[in-house]
Design a protein around this motif. Structure first.
Motif, short mmCIF file in Angstrom:
data_model
loop_
_atom_site.label_atom_id
_atom_site.label_comp_id
_atom_site.label_asym_id
_atom_site.label_seq_id
_atom_site.Cartn_x
_atom_site.Cartn_y
_atom_site.Cartn_z
N HIS A 39 0.77 -1.24 0.00
CA HIS A 39 0.00 0.00 0.00
C HIS A 39 0.81 1.29 0.00
N THR A 40 2.06 1.25 0.38
CA THR A 40 2.84 2.47 0.48
C THR A 40 2.96 3.23 -0.85
N PRO A 41 3.18 2.57 -1.99
CA PRO A 41 3.30 3.36 -3.23
C PRO A 41 2.05 4.20 -3.54
N THR A 42 0.86 3.63 -3.40
CA THR A 42 -0.35 4.41 -3.70
C THR A 42 -0.60 5.47 -2.63
N LEU A 43 -0.31 5.14 -1.39
CA LEU A 43 -0.48 6.13 -0.32
C LEU A 43 0.47 7.31 -0.53
N HIS A 44 1.69 7.01 -0.94
CA HIS A 44 2.68 8.08 -1.18
C HIS A 44 2.25 8.94 -2.37
N ARG A 45 1.79 8.31 -3.43
CA ARG A 45 1.34 9.08 -4.60
C ARG A 45 0.21 10.04 -4.21
N TYR A 46 -0.73 9.55 -3.41
CA TYR A 46 -1.84 10.38 -2.95
C TYR A 46 -1.32 11.53 -2.06
N ALA A 47 -0.47 11.22 -1.11
CA ALA A 47 0.06 12.25 -0.20
C ALA A 47 0.87 13.29 -0.98
#
Length: 193
Positions: A39-47
């Motif tokens: 989940h970190t890649p999508t969470l980072h993209r969103y942030a």
């Protein structure tokens, strides 16, 4: 074969988010590492997009959210998907980071570029990179909740119900925010059609 033996024989990566969340809540570091990896890649993209492209602030927001996830997984009830719950944590951290920042003055040159006069022929429009840069600038002009809603729907492909869960609002509010965001972006990006 016991349940523990069955767990050991299958790879952690094959498990569902819900199983990983339960295991991580019991202290399974491998399970949490897999949640982090997924989940970190999508969470980072969103942030990153919510924090105006500030890589350090986005990394900090995701790191803080994942730390809170590790500490609070025992309280994860499964009312929403793990992905939605994680987005909610990141959204909260982005909001906190946003409140700490000073407002940025609007560049008058940017307002001049927004003018629909002098729209070039489609053949002379800039490359896809310029289009994305212009979309990013347009997204920055949207109110916070509209931008967040648009990103979660159009980029992360969350459902209306999932977005409502992330923001703690009703589905009708999500629909309204998304409608307003799309309408504003349609006007703002008209020259790129």
């Amino acid at each position: 074969m016991s349940a523990d033996a069955a767990y050991a024989t299958r790879g952690v990566a094959e498990r569902t988010d819900e199983v990983l969340a339960r295991r991580a809540a019991l202290g399974d570091r491998q399970a949490f590492a897999e949640i982090f990896r997924r989940h970190t890649p999508t969470l980072h993209r969103y942030a990153l997009r919510m924090l105006n492209g500030d890589h350090q602030a986005a990394e900090d927001a995701v790191q803080e959210a994942m730390t809170k996830a590790w500490l609070r997984l025992d309280g994860f009830r499964g009312d929403a998907t793990l992905r939605t719950w994680l987005f909610r944590l990141v959204a909260n951290e982005c909001g906190t980071a946003r409140r700490r920042r000073r407002p940025v003055a609007v560049d008058d040159g940017l307002l001049d570029r927004m003018s629909p006069t002098g729209v070039d022929e489609p053949a002379t429009l800039a490359s896809a990179v310029e289009l994305r840069d212009e979309l990013d600038r347009a997204l920055l002009e949207l109110p916070w909740l509209q931008r967040a809603t648009w990103l979660l729907k159009e980029v992360e492909d969350l459902s209306y119900a999932e977005i409502a869960g992330v923001h703690g609002v009703g589905v009708a509010v999500v629909r309204g925010q998304l409608h307003r965001a799309r309408a504003t972006l349609a006007v703002r990006m008209a020259q790129w059609r």
